[in-house]
Enzyme design. Structure first.
Site, mmCIF file in Angstrom:
data_model
loop_
_atom_site.group_PDB
_atom_site.id
_atom_site.type_symbol
_atom_site.label_atom_id
_atom_site.label_comp_id
_atom_site.label_asym_id
_atom_site.label_seq_id
_atom_site.Cartn_x
_atom_site.Cartn_y
_atom_site.Cartn_z
ATOM 1 N N CYS A 1 2.388 -6.651 0.825
ATOM 2 C CA CYS A 1 3.725 -6.883 1.534
ATOM 3 C C CYS A 1 3.542 -6.223 2.885
ATOM 4 O O CYS A 1 3.495 -4.858 3.032
ATOM 5 C CB CYS A 1 4.875 -6.254 0.703
ATOM 6 S SG CYS A 1 6.314 -6.067 1.714
ATOM 7 N N CYS B 1 6.234 -3.845 4.045
ATOM 8 C CA CYS B 1 6.335 -2.661 3.288
ATOM 9 C C CYS B 1 5.185 -1.574 4.124
ATOM 10 O O CYS B 1 5.574 -0.531 3.981
ATOM 11 C CB CYS B 1 5.454 -2.780 1.788
ATOM 12 S SG CYS B 1 6.765 -3.768 0.757
#
Ligand SMILES: [Zn+2]
Length: 158
Positions: free
Chosen positions: A77, A80
Protein backbone atom coordinates in the site's frame (compact mmCIF):
# COMPACT_ATOMS: atom_id res chain seq x y z
CA UNK A 1 12.64 -3.06 10.14
CA UNK A 2 13.62 -2.90 13.76
CA UNK A 3 11.01 -4.31 16.03
CA UNK A 4 10.18 -4.21 19.70
CA UNK A 5 10.09 -7.48 21.61
CA UNK A 6 7.14 -8.08 23.85
CA UNK A 7 5.67 -10.71 26.09
CA UNK A 8 2.38 -11.29 27.90
CA UNK A 9 3.05 -8.54 30.40
CA UNK A 10 4.88 -5.79 28.57
CA UNK A 11 7.38 -4.43 26.10
CA UNK A 12 10.95 -5.69 26.36
CA UNK A 13 13.52 -2.96 25.84
CA UNK A 14 17.27 -2.91 26.36
CA UNK A 15 18.70 -0.57 28.99
CA UNK A 16 20.69 2.17 27.28
CA UNK A 17 23.33 2.04 30.01
CA UNK A 18 23.98 -1.67 30.64
CA UNK A 19 22.14 -3.40 27.79
CA UNK A 20 20.06 -5.63 30.07
CA UNK A 21 16.49 -6.22 28.95
CA UNK A 22 13.82 -4.47 30.97
CA UNK A 23 10.09 -4.99 30.80
CA UNK A 24 7.86 -1.91 30.44
CA UNK A 25 4.61 -3.37 31.80
CA UNK A 26 1.56 -2.55 29.67
CA UNK A 27 -0.43 -1.38 32.67
CA UNK A 28 2.22 1.13 33.77
CA UNK A 29 3.39 2.47 30.39
CA UNK A 30 4.33 6.10 30.76
CA UNK A 31 5.51 5.68 34.35
CA UNK A 32 9.16 6.32 35.17
CA UNK A 33 11.16 3.09 35.06
CA UNK A 34 14.64 2.30 36.29
CA UNK A 35 16.74 -0.54 34.97
CA UNK A 36 16.37 -3.60 37.20
CA UNK A 37 20.08 -4.28 36.84
CA UNK A 38 21.95 -0.94 36.95
CA UNK A 39 19.15 1.44 38.10
CA UNK A 40 19.68 3.82 35.15
CA UNK A 41 16.42 5.45 33.95
CA UNK A 42 14.86 3.50 31.09
CA UNK A 43 13.23 5.96 28.68
CA UNK A 44 9.68 5.47 27.44
CA UNK A 45 9.39 3.62 24.16
CA UNK A 46 9.78 6.04 21.23
CA UNK A 47 9.20 3.72 18.28
CA UNK A 48 6.13 1.97 16.86
CA UNK A 49 5.41 -1.55 18.06
CA UNK A 50 4.76 -4.06 15.29
CA UNK A 51 2.45 -6.85 16.47
CA UNK A 52 2.51 -10.27 14.82
CA UNK A 53 -0.25 -12.05 16.72
CA UNK A 54 -3.84 -11.06 17.40
CA UNK A 55 -3.41 -12.14 21.03
CA UNK A 56 -0.59 -9.61 21.46
CA UNK A 57 -2.73 -6.89 19.96
CA UNK A 58 -5.66 -7.72 22.24
CA UNK A 59 -3.43 -7.74 25.29
CA UNK A 60 -1.82 -4.39 24.51
CA UNK A 61 -5.13 -2.70 23.80
CA UNK A 62 -6.76 -4.20 26.89
CA UNK A 63 -3.96 -3.42 29.32
CA UNK A 64 -2.17 -0.32 28.03
CA UNK A 65 -2.16 2.56 30.49
CA UNK A 66 -1.56 4.90 27.52
CA UNK A 67 -3.84 5.62 24.56
CA UNK A 68 -2.89 3.30 21.69
CA UNK A 69 -2.69 4.66 18.14
CA UNK A 70 -3.09 1.76 15.73
CA UNK A 71 -1.92 1.82 12.13
CA UNK A 72 -3.57 -0.81 9.93
CA UNK A 73 -1.32 -1.14 6.92
CA UNK A 74 0.04 -3.56 4.30
CA UNK A 75 3.38 -3.73 2.50
CA UNK A 76 1.87 -3.17 -0.99
CA UNK A 77 0.00 0.00 0.00
CA UNK A 78 1.64 3.20 -1.24
CA UNK A 79 -0.10 5.64 1.10
CA UNK A 80 0.84 3.33 4.01
CA UNK A 81 4.50 3.89 3.15
CA UNK A 82 3.85 7.63 3.26
CA UNK A 83 2.23 7.50 6.68
CA UNK A 84 4.83 5.13 8.18
CA UNK A 85 7.49 7.81 8.83
CA UNK A 86 4.79 10.11 10.22
CA UNK A 87 3.84 7.43 12.74
CA UNK A 88 7.48 7.04 13.68
CA UNK A 89 7.55 10.76 14.45
CA UNK A 90 4.40 10.42 16.54
CA UNK A 91 5.92 7.50 18.47
CA UNK A 92 9.08 9.50 19.18
CA UNK A 93 7.39 12.77 20.06
CA UNK A 94 4.64 11.14 22.14
CA UNK A 95 6.90 8.66 23.95
CA UNK A 96 5.37 8.06 27.38
CA UNK A 97 2.09 9.68 26.29
CA UNK A 98 0.84 7.47 23.47
CA UNK A 99 1.78 4.02 22.22
CA UNK A 100 1.92 3.49 18.45
CA UNK A 101 1.08 -0.03 17.26
CA UNK A 102 1.31 -1.29 13.68
CA UNK A 103 -0.92 -4.06 12.34
CA UNK A 104 -0.05 -5.59 8.97
CA UNK A 105 -3.51 -6.57 7.72
CA UNK A 106 -2.03 -9.09 5.26
CA UNK A 107 -0.30 -10.88 8.11
CA UNK A 108 -3.14 -10.41 10.63
CA UNK A 109 -6.14 -10.62 8.32
CA UNK A 110 -8.27 -11.94 11.19
CA UNK A 111 -7.78 -8.66 13.04
CA UNK A 112 -8.58 -6.65 9.95
CA UNK A 113 -11.82 -8.60 9.55
CA UNK A 114 -12.75 -8.42 13.22
CA UNK A 115 -12.36 -4.63 13.22
CA UNK A 116 -13.93 -4.34 9.78
CA UNK A 117 -10.97 -2.54 8.21
CA UNK A 118 -12.09 -1.81 4.65
CA UNK A 119 -9.28 0.38 3.41
CA UNK A 120 -5.72 1.05 4.37
CA UNK A 121 -4.11 2.94 5.81
CA UNK A 122 -6.67 3.15 8.58
CA UNK A 123 -5.70 4.70 11.90
CA UNK A 124 -7.55 4.02 15.14
CA UNK A 125 -7.21 5.16 18.72
CA UNK A 126 -7.90 2.81 21.61
CA UNK A 127 -8.22 3.91 25.22
CA UNK A 128 -9.11 1.76 28.22
CA UNK A 129 -9.63 -1.25 26.00
CA UNK A 130 -12.05 0.27 23.53
CA UNK A 131 -11.81 1.98 20.17
CA UNK A 132 -12.59 5.68 20.53
CA UNK A 133 -11.69 7.02 17.07
CA UNK A 134 -10.97 5.83 13.56
CA UNK A 135 -9.86 7.58 10.38
CA UNK A 136 -8.75 6.30 7.01
CA UNK A 137 -6.12 7.73 4.70
CA UNK A 138 -2.62 9.08 5.16
CA UNK A 139 -2.05 12.15 7.29
CA UNK A 140 0.82 14.08 8.83
CA UNK A 141 2.31 13.41 12.25
CA UNK A 142 0.92 16.70 13.57
CA UNK A 143 -2.57 15.81 12.32
CA UNK A 144 -2.36 12.34 13.87
CA UNK A 145 -1.26 13.79 17.21
CA UNK A 146 -3.99 16.43 17.28
CA UNK A 147 -6.64 13.89 16.28
CA UNK A 148 -5.54 11.29 18.82
CA UNK A 149 -5.29 13.86 21.62
CA UNK A 150 -8.73 15.22 20.87
CA UNK A 151 -10.23 11.72 20.81
CA UNK A 152 -8.55 10.80 24.08
CA UNK A 153 -9.72 13.96 25.83
CA UNK A 154 -13.27 13.52 24.55
CA UNK A 155 -13.27 9.92 25.82
CA UNK A 156 -11.88 10.99 29.20
CA UNK A 157 -14.49 13.70 29.65
CA UNK A 158 -17.39 11.53 28.50
ZN1 LIG B 1 20.83 -1.03 33.02
Amino acid sequence: MANVDLDDRGLLVPCGACGKTNRLAYDTLGAAVRCGHCKAPVPALGVPVEVHQAADFDRIVAKSSLPVVVDYWAPWCGPCRMVAPELEKVATRQAGRMLVVKVNTDELSDLGQRFNIRSIPTLAVFANGREIARASGARSAADIEAWAEQATQAATNA
